[in-house]
Design a protein around this motif. Structure first.
Motif, mmCIF file in Angstrom:
data_model
loop_
_atom_site.group_PDB
_atom_site.id
_atom_site.type_symbol
_atom_site.label_atom_id
_atom_site.label_comp_id
_atom_site.label_asym_id
_atom_site.label_seq_id
_atom_site.Cartn_x
_atom_site.Cartn_y
_atom_site.Cartn_z
ATOM 1 N N GLU A 1 29.133 44.267 -51.655
ATOM 2 C CA GLU A 1 29.308 43.567 -52.930
ATOM 3 C C GLU A 1 30.778 43.534 -53.329
ATOM 4 O O GLU A 1 31.299 42.524 -53.788
ATOM 5 C CB GLU A 1 28.527 44.305 -54.019
ATOM 6 C CG GLU A 1 27.054 44.123 -53.934
ATOM 7 C CD GLU A 1 26.556 43.301 -55.085
ATOM 8 O OE1 GLU A 1 26.745 43.723 -56.232
ATOM 9 O OE2 GLU A 1 26.012 42.218 -54.834
ATOM 10 N N VAL B 1 23.298 31.167 -43.057
ATOM 11 C CA VAL B 1 24.116 31.516 -44.217
ATOM 12 C C VAL B 1 25.532 31.757 -43.718
ATOM 13 O O VAL B 1 25.786 32.672 -42.941
ATOM 14 C CB VAL B 1 23.575 32.790 -44.901
ATOM 15 C CG1 VAL B 1 24.447 33.143 -46.085
ATOM 16 C CG2 VAL B 1 22.158 32.588 -45.331
ATOM 17 N N MET C 1 6.757 28.239 -32.127
ATOM 18 C CA MET C 1 7.442 29.208 -32.971
ATOM 19 C C MET C 1 8.906 29.331 -32.579
ATOM 20 O O MET C 1 9.777 29.469 -33.429
ATOM 21 C CB MET C 1 6.751 30.570 -32.865
ATOM 22 C CG MET C 1 5.537 30.664 -33.744
ATOM 23 S SD MET C 1 5.944 30.363 -35.461
ATOM 24 C CE MET C 1 4.352 30.375 -36.210
ATOM 25 N N LEU D 1 -2.952 27.892 -25.323
ATOM 26 C CA LEU D 1 -2.757 28.090 -26.761
ATOM 27 C C LEU D 1 -1.572 29.007 -27.024
ATOM 28 O O LEU D 1 -0.696 28.691 -27.844
ATOM 29 C CB LEU D 1 -4.004 28.725 -27.364
ATOM 30 C CG LEU D 1 -5.034 27.769 -27.934
ATOM 31 C CD1 LEU D 1 -6.239 28.557 -28.409
ATOM 32 C CD2 LEU D 1 -4.430 26.993 -29.084
ATOM 33 N N LEU D 2 -1.551 30.152 -26.321
ATOM 34 C CA LEU D 2 -0.464 31.109 -26.557
ATOM 35 C C LEU D 2 0.876 30.494 -26.196
ATOM 36 O O LEU D 2 1.857 30.664 -26.912
ATOM 37 C CB LEU D 2 -0.700 32.386 -25.745
ATOM 38 C CG LEU D 2 -1.707 33.355 -26.347
ATOM 39 C CD1 LEU D 2 -1.852 34.583 -25.483
ATOM 40 C CD2 LEU D 2 -1.292 33.766 -27.756
ATOM 41 N N VAL E 1 10.636 26.352 -34.047
ATOM 42 C CA VAL E 1 10.754 26.442 -35.505
ATOM 43 C C VAL E 1 11.811 27.470 -35.892
ATOM 44 O O VAL E 1 12.697 27.208 -36.717
ATOM 45 C CB VAL E 1 9.391 26.805 -36.133
ATOM 46 C CG1 VAL E 1 9.563 27.175 -37.589
ATOM 47 C CG2 VAL E 1 8.432 25.649 -35.987
ATOM 48 N N LEU E 2 11.722 28.660 -35.270
ATOM 49 C CA LEU E 2 12.661 29.722 -35.648
ATOM 50 C C LEU E 2 14.082 29.370 -35.232
ATOM 51 O O LEU E 2 15.031 29.628 -35.958
ATOM 52 C CB LEU E 2 12.235 31.051 -35.025
ATOM 53 C CG LEU E 2 11.052 31.728 -35.697
ATOM 54 C CD1 LEU E 2 10.745 33.044 -35.020
ATOM 55 C CD2 LEU E 2 11.315 31.957 -37.169
ATOM 56 N N VAL F 1 28.646 33.270 -43.665
ATOM 57 C CA VAL F 1 29.300 34.436 -44.244
ATOM 58 C C VAL F 1 30.802 34.226 -44.091
ATOM 59 O O VAL F 1 31.289 33.954 -42.996
ATOM 60 C CB VAL F 1 28.854 35.730 -43.542
ATOM 61 C CG1 VAL F 1 29.556 36.923 -44.139
ATOM 62 C CG2 VAL F 1 27.359 35.894 -43.654
ATOM 63 N N TRP G 1 15.291 26.369 -34.972
ATOM 64 C CA TRP G 1 15.778 25.359 -35.914
ATOM 65 C C TRP G 1 16.149 26.021 -37.249
ATOM 66 O O TRP G 1 17.190 25.733 -37.835
ATOM 67 C CB TRP G 1 14.696 24.299 -36.120
ATOM 68 C CG TRP G 1 14.993 23.378 -37.250
ATOM 69 C CD1 TRP G 1 15.862 22.330 -37.245
ATOM 70 C CD2 TRP G 1 14.441 23.428 -38.561
ATOM 71 N NE1 TRP G 1 15.903 21.732 -38.473
ATOM 72 C CE2 TRP G 1 15.027 22.386 -39.301
ATOM 73 C CE3 TRP G 1 13.517 24.262 -39.190
ATOM 74 C CZ2 TRP G 1 14.718 22.156 -40.635
ATOM 75 C CZ3 TRP G 1 13.209 24.029 -40.510
ATOM 76 C CH2 TRP G 1 13.799 22.991 -41.216
ATOM 77 N N ALA G 2 15.270 26.950 -37.697
ATOM 78 C CA ALA G 2 15.509 27.609 -38.981
ATOM 79 C C ALA G 2 16.812 28.395 -38.934
ATOM 80 O O ALA G 2 17.581 28.420 -39.902
ATOM 81 C CB ALA G 2 14.350 28.539 -39.319
ATOM 82 N N ASN G 3 17.047 29.012 -37.800
ATOM 83 C CA ASN G 3 18.261 29.810 -37.676
ATOM 84 C C ASN G 3 19.491 28.937 -37.857
ATOM 85 O O ASN G 3 20.489 29.349 -38.451
ATOM 86 C CB ASN G 3 18.267 30.489 -36.301
ATOM 87 C CG ASN G 3 19.149 31.692 -36.290
ATOM 88 O OD1 ASN G 3 19.593 32.138 -37.346
ATOM 89 N ND2 ASN G 3 19.432 32.215 -35.117
ATOM 90 N N PHE H 1 19.091 27.141 -41.761
ATOM 91 C CA PHE H 1 19.237 28.053 -42.902
ATOM 92 C C PHE H 1 20.374 29.026 -42.689
ATOM 93 O O PHE H 1 20.404 30.089 -43.286
ATOM 94 C CB PHE H 1 17.940 28.851 -43.131
ATOM 95 C CG PHE H 1 16.741 28.001 -43.376
ATOM 96 C CD1 PHE H 1 16.873 26.752 -43.973
ATOM 97 C CD2 PHE H 1 15.472 28.444 -43.048
ATOM 98 C CE1 PHE H 1 15.769 25.971 -44.213
ATOM 99 C CE2 PHE H 1 14.364 27.658 -43.283
ATOM 100 C CZ PHE H 1 14.510 26.413 -43.862
ATOM 101 N N LEU I 1 1.852 28.030 -28.832
ATOM 102 C CA LEU I 1 2.257 28.735 -30.044
ATOM 103 C C LEU I 1 3.657 29.305 -29.878
ATOM 104 O O LEU I 1 4.504 29.204 -30.773
ATOM 105 C CB LEU I 1 1.262 29.861 -30.313
ATOM 106 C CG LEU I 1 1.288 30.446 -31.707
ATOM 107 C CD1 LEU I 1 0.861 29.415 -32.708
ATOM 108 C CD2 LEU I 1 0.391 31.660 -31.769
ATOM 109 N N THR I 2 3.893 29.895 -28.708
ATOM 110 C CA THR I 2 5.201 30.494 -28.453
ATOM 111 C C THR I 2 6.292 29.434 -28.527
ATOM 112 O O THR I 2 7.316 29.621 -29.194
ATOM 113 C CB THR I 2 5.211 31.153 -27.057
ATOM 114 O OG1 THR I 2 4.001 31.851 -26.890
ATOM 115 C CG2 THR I 2 6.381 32.060 -26.906
#
Lengths: 304, 205, 231
Positions: A62, A34, A21, A13-14, A24-25, A36, A27-29, A32, A17-18
């Protein structure tokens, strides 16, 4: 059997999960990310990073974004100085227009003794301007400096001090970050473009009429308008003279106004001019007299 | 950098008074307030925290060369979570009543900033020996702080200390002390007291 | 309708009577650290409420299906592996590690998502997100939910779990904003030097905790009111 099964299941399971995650992370990186603007990053590196807010933006970042988008002028950063403006001009390919250094000016010059307490000061509250400003009777003049040093505490550059109960700017250290002007509860600190080493400023903020001002201060402006009549660069507004710093060229333009001022409301601030230094060059500084005895009574330090 | 890092003995001493985690660094406030109604739970809590802190410090110090900067906090937390699970199961097995009384605060050791901050400041940069000494010192400091607050609250709140009656029976017990507000008030006043003593010692020398 | 009454009781219990900060002492670090200005305190409160809701959703899902005693997934796998159906497989030993891992990862994910698609939102409260990933208040909500999933006879559903989380978040926001308001006024006060900073803040928190004790019974009152409405 149960133990073995539980252990295996936990491990699997661990591990699952690892892996999940991580995927997912990861892919998200990517998804998503940004982007700059490299220009923004470069500008950010050039800026001093003090996040003082003097430019009018929330922080250096800013301002960097605004500069990169061409929305902000290059010369707004006071702490960065000329080198920063040049670096920004090089990065953005725009013309560098060095800003006049804006420096803080305290529009009050009356010491605590001169501000004539109406009665013996009864104020026993928190010794901050913000608190003292809330109550009446702290001092005679209800417009002048309170001298409790909110600006001193706000200054990160050790450039403003309370001397004899009035805030005095040390122009060797002032970088024009506006922190003192923002914190002053009586709004008597403003930013003045220093076109020369020393500038003429109106050192009074009291808009009352002559009698009322005289009653509370021996040096404050009595709205006689004499300076405005003698100089084109000055005009009366709200019973106080305003100096037109856009047209300010040379301090000699004000010689007549200065001479005619019956009070001490017009003063020069900044570094002494070369002529002033010449005048006192011959004078010998008196040596400081040091006490040559040690008292046994207390540890008071003796200064001549 | 290595030359100036504190040695094991300095780390050990620092943790107890000069850098006391509660009074000086304001870390780990959640158990400090929650379990100090009496001495017994407070010391059990201190022991559990000490176990987790020392084990986590040693383990993190052993794997410090493998840590990746952006993943280190996650690694610290997972390490701590593992040891907290062990401590929690141990308490549930051998000190069931106490485990009941401490309730969610044993698992909440995971979120105790004290342990993460020690992993970050000391264990991830220094050798095992130093990390161990640091863990022991900080644990003692933490236990001292918990014991001081718990003493005040238990004596004033229930008239007892370690469950033994210490105040005479005519003394009215201050019920507020064992309730949540008492925890805040006692900790606030003790913090002020420690500051005051520290200030006086600094000025008198 | 019983269900609604229970939800109301959970919400007010978490927000007022057993306020996370003032009764359970969780989330003290941000409560002391980020309560200098009202706007920052409010941002922090919103961030905590948001993260706590995500954490509750995830921890309920994981606990219900995998980690609780008699959870469906391990039981099914156990029978699949040919084990004795009488024997229970209990994975609750994994819960703490799972919670921490899942919450930390999902907060990281949300942070990236918000930063990409809602830059203004990210600016106003995204900066707080990494600070509170494994904050006590969030872990505490997960543990409370776990506690209510231990007894197979009285299991909490997702609605109860989320209500607890949102109630706790609202309670935290309320406490931290109130504290920030008081601290803004404290700026003008003459506080004895040793008590300045954390000392006076804790004493004020103690007085607030006393005030919040006055909410005891409010949930019962609201329940009675709801019941009267139905009749």
């Amino acid at each position: 059997m149960t133990v073995f099964f539980t252990l295996t299941l936990s491990a699997v399971l661990l591990l699952l999960l690892t892996v999940a995650m991580a995927l997912v992370l990861g892919w998200a990186n990517q998804a998503f990310h940004v982007a700059v603007d490299p220009l923004v990053e470069a500008i950010d590196r050039v800026l001093p990073g003090a996040n003082c807010g003097g430019c009018g933006y929330v922080g250096c970042n800013e301002y960097a974004v605004a500069v990169a988008e061409g929305k902000a002028a290059l010369n707004l950063c006071a702490p960065g100085g000329v080198s920063c403006i040049e670096a920004l001009a090089e990065l953005t390919g725009q013309e560098a227009t060095p800003a006049l250094p804006y420096r803080a000016v305290v529009h009050c010059a009356a010491t605590r003794d001169q501000r004539l307490p109406q009665q013996k000061p009864l104020y026993l509250g928190e010794p901050t301007c913000a608190a003292a400003n809330l109550v009446a009777g702290f001092q005679g003049c209800t417009y002048g400096c309170l001298g409790l040093g909110d600006c001193v505490r706000a200054c990160e550059y050790d450039a403003i001090h309370s001397i004899d109960g009035v805030a005095v700017v040390d122009y060797d250290n002032c970088i024009g970050c506006k922190a003192c002007a923002a914190v002053c509860p009586r709004n008597i600190i403003s930013m003045v473009p220093f076109k020369a080493d020393r500038m003429l400023v109106v050192a009074c903020s009291n808009p009352d009429n002559a009698a009322a001002t005289r009653a509370v201060c021996p040096i404050g402006c009595i709205s006689c308008s004499m300076c405005a009549k003698k100089s084109d660069l000055m005009q009366m507004e709200n019973s106080l003279p305003i100096i037109d710093y856009n047209a300010y060229q040379d301090e000699n333009d004000f010689a007549l106004a200065l001479e005619k001022c019956p009070r001490e409301s017009l003063i020069f601030v900044g570094k002494p001019s070369p002529s002033d230094l010449e005048k006192v060059a011959d004078e010998e500084l008196p040596e400081r007299v040091e006490a040559d005895f040690q008292t046994t009574v207390d540890k008071t330090e003796w200064w001549g | 950098m290595v030359a100036t890092s504190p040695t094991a003995f300095e780390r050990f001493l620092n943790g107890i008074i000069p850098e006391n985690p509660v009074y000086r660094q304001l870390l780990g406030m959640c158990p400090v307030l929650a379990v100090t109604g009496a001495m017994k739970p407070a010391l059990t809590m201190a022991a559990a925290t000490a176990f987790v802190l020392i084990c986590a410090n040693v383990l993190v110090s052993l794997i410090r060369s493998l840590l990746k900067p952006h993943l280190r906090i996650l690694v610290f937390t997972m390490t701590i979570a593992t040891f907290v699970t062990i401590a929690d199961r141990f308490l549930a097995a051998y000190l069931y009543e106490m485990s009941k009384e401490l309730g969610p605060y044993v698992p909440l050791i995971i979120a105790n900033c004290l342990i993460i901050s020690r992993c970050e400041i000391c264990a991830s940069k220094q050798s095992v020996g130093v990390a161990l000494a640091d863990g022991v010192g900080m644990s003692l400091g933490f236990a001292l702080a918990l014991a001081s607050i718990a003493s005040v609250r238990e004596i004033l709140g229930s008239g007892t200390w370690f469950g033994l009656t210490v105040l005479p029976s005519f003394w009215p017990t201050w019920g507020i002390m064992v309730l949540p507000p008492g925890a805040f008030l006692v900790l606030g006043l003790l913090l002020g007291l420690v500051e005051w003593i520290g200030h006086r010692r600094a000025t008198s020398t | 309708m019983d269900n609604v009454a229970l939800l109301v009781q959970i919400f007010f219990g978490a927000a007022l009577i057993n306020n996370f900060v003032l009764h359970y002492f969780v989330g003290i670090c941000p409560f002391l650290g980020v309560s200098r200005r009202i706007d920052m305190a409010f941002g922090m409160g919103c961030a905590v409420t948001f993260v706590i809701s995500i954490a509750a959703l995830l921890s309920w899902t994981f606990t219900y299906y995998i980690l609780r005693p008699e959870a469906p997934l391990p039981s099914w796998l156990w029978r699949l592996a040919g084990g004795d159906p009488e024997v229970q497989i209990d994975l609750s030993v994994l819960s703490y590690i799972m919670y921490i891992f899942v919450i930390a990862s999902s907060v990281q994910f949300v942070e990236m998502y918000v930063r990409r698609f809602f830059p203004p939102l990210y600016k106003s409260f995204g900066v707080f997100l990494p600070l509170i990933t494994t904050n006590c208040a969030i872990l505490f909500a997960c543990l409370e939910i776990m506690k209510h999933l231990q007894d197979p006879m009285h299991l909490w559903g997702l609605a109860e779990a989320l209500t607890l989380a949102i109630g706790g978040g609202v309670g935290f926001t309320l406490a931290i904003v109130l504290m920030a308001g008081i601290r803004e006024e404290l700026e003008l006060c003459d506080i004895p030097k040793p008590l300045q900073g954390a000392g006076i803040t804790l004493i004020v928190a103690g007085i607030m905790a006393m005030a919040f004790m006055g909410f005891t019974g409010v949930d019962q009152g609201i329940q009675n009111f709801l019941n009267a409405m139905i009749e």
